[in-house]
Design a protein around this motif. Structure first.
Motif, PDB file in Angstrom:
ATOM      1  N   PHE A   1       0.828  -1.209   0.000  1.00  0.00           N
ATOM      2  CA  PHE A   1       0.000   0.000   0.000  1.00  0.00           C
ATOM      3  C   PHE A   1       0.862   1.258   0.000  1.00  0.00           C
ATOM      4  CE2 PHE A   1      -1.900   3.420   2.522  1.00  0.00           C
ATOM      5  CZ  PHE A   1      -3.013   3.708   1.737  1.00  0.00           C
ATOM      6  N   TRP A   2       1.842   1.324   0.899  1.00  0.00           N
ATOM      7  CA  TRP A   2       2.672   2.530   0.996  1.00  0.00           C
ATOM      8  C   TRP A   2       3.621   2.666  -0.188  1.00  0.00           C
ATOM      9  CZ3 TRP A   2       0.734   6.264   3.357  1.00  0.00           C
ATOM     10  CH2 TRP A   2       0.012   6.084   4.525  1.00  0.00           C
ATOM     11  N   ASN A   3       4.096   1.563  -0.755  1.00  0.00           N
ATOM     12  CA  ASN A   3       4.940   1.633  -1.948  1.00  0.00           C
ATOM     13  C   ASN A   3       4.169   2.201  -3.137  1.00  0.00           C
ATOM     14  OD1 ASN A   3       7.350   0.683  -0.840  1.00  0.00           O
ATOM     15  ND2 ASN A   3       6.856  -1.448  -1.258  1.00  0.00           N
ATOM     16  N   ILE A   4       2.956   1.723  -3.334  1.00  0.00           N
ATOM     17  CA  ILE A   4       2.135   2.220  -4.441  1.00  0.00           C
ATOM     18  C   ILE A   4       1.739   3.675  -4.201  1.00  0.00           C
ATOM     19  CG2 ILE A   4      -0.062   1.956  -5.658  1.00  0.00           C
ATOM     20  CD1 ILE A   4       0.239  -1.087  -5.220  1.00  0.00           C
ATOM     21  N   THR A   5       1.405   3.998  -2.954  1.00  0.00           N
ATOM     22  CA  THR A   5       1.051   5.378  -2.619  1.00  0.00           C
ATOM     23  C   THR A   5       2.231   6.312  -2.879  1.00  0.00           C
ATOM     24  OG1 THR A   5      -0.520   4.595  -0.962  1.00  0.00           O
ATOM     25  CG2 THR A   5       0.196   6.884  -0.788  1.00  0.00           C
ATOM     26  N   ALA A   6       3.437   5.877  -2.531  1.00  0.00           N
ATOM     27  CA  ALA A   6       4.633   6.692  -2.783  1.00  0.00           C
ATOM     28  C   ALA A   6       4.853   6.876  -4.282  1.00  0.00           C
ATOM     29  CB  ALA A   6       5.857   6.050  -2.143  1.00  0.00           C
TER      30      ALA A   6
ATOM     31  N   GLY B   1       3.654  14.486  -8.462  1.00  0.00           N
ATOM     32  CA  GLY B   1       4.615  15.588  -8.363  1.00  0.00           C
ATOM     33  C   GLY B   1       5.257  15.918  -9.704  1.00  0.00           C
ATOM     34  N   VAL B   2       5.612  14.891 -10.463  1.00  0.00           N
ATOM     35  CA  VAL B   2       6.202  15.111 -11.786  1.00  0.00           C
ATOM     36  C   VAL B   2       5.176  15.756 -12.714  1.00  0.00           C
ATOM     37  CG1 VAL B   2       7.124  13.943 -13.825  1.00  0.00           C
ATOM     38  CG2 VAL B   2       7.920  13.296 -11.554  1.00  0.00           C
TER      39      VAL B   2
END
Length: 114
Positions: A39-44, A51-52
């Motif tokens: 979850f946190w990897n995909i969210t990051a 941002g890009v």
């Protein structure tokens, strides 16, 4: 690599535009079983992508504001308020068009199938 992918989307010969997805495509990225790490990897990853995208020189985004500030720094004069207003409207239309296209792709894939 992200810049090359973005460039490929606008080249009809690559067919990469078919992979552009909206809310459902984002939902489908997440696995069916819960994992905090995934979850946190995909969210990051999504956060970095956002941002890009925000730095693209589209007038309604931060990249567009940077572009106008650079113009003002180089030329020494500020663009007219009317020009900035029209540029913001064009940028907004581009963003809404992208949103509709991405979610339209999701709907098309749901109706027709992958």
């Amino acid at each position: 690599g992200y810049g090359k992918q973005l460039k490929a989307i606008f080249n009809p010969e690559t067919g990469a535009y078919k992979g552009v997805g909206g809310f459902k495509a984002i939902f489908d990225i997440f696995p069916s079983t819960w994992s905090w790490e995934v979850f946190w990897n995909i969210t990051a990853l999504l956060s970095i992508m956002l941002g890009v995208m925000n730095l693209l020189p589209i007038p309604a985004l931060d990249g567009g504001h940077v572009l106008f500030l650079l113009y003002e720094m180089i030329s020494g004069r500020k663009p007219s308020d009317k020009f900035l207003e029209n540029a913001q409207m064009v940028g907004f239309v581009l963003l809404i068009s992208l949103l509709l296209f991405a979610n339209g792709n999701d709907i098309y894939k749901a109706i027709i199938g992958k």
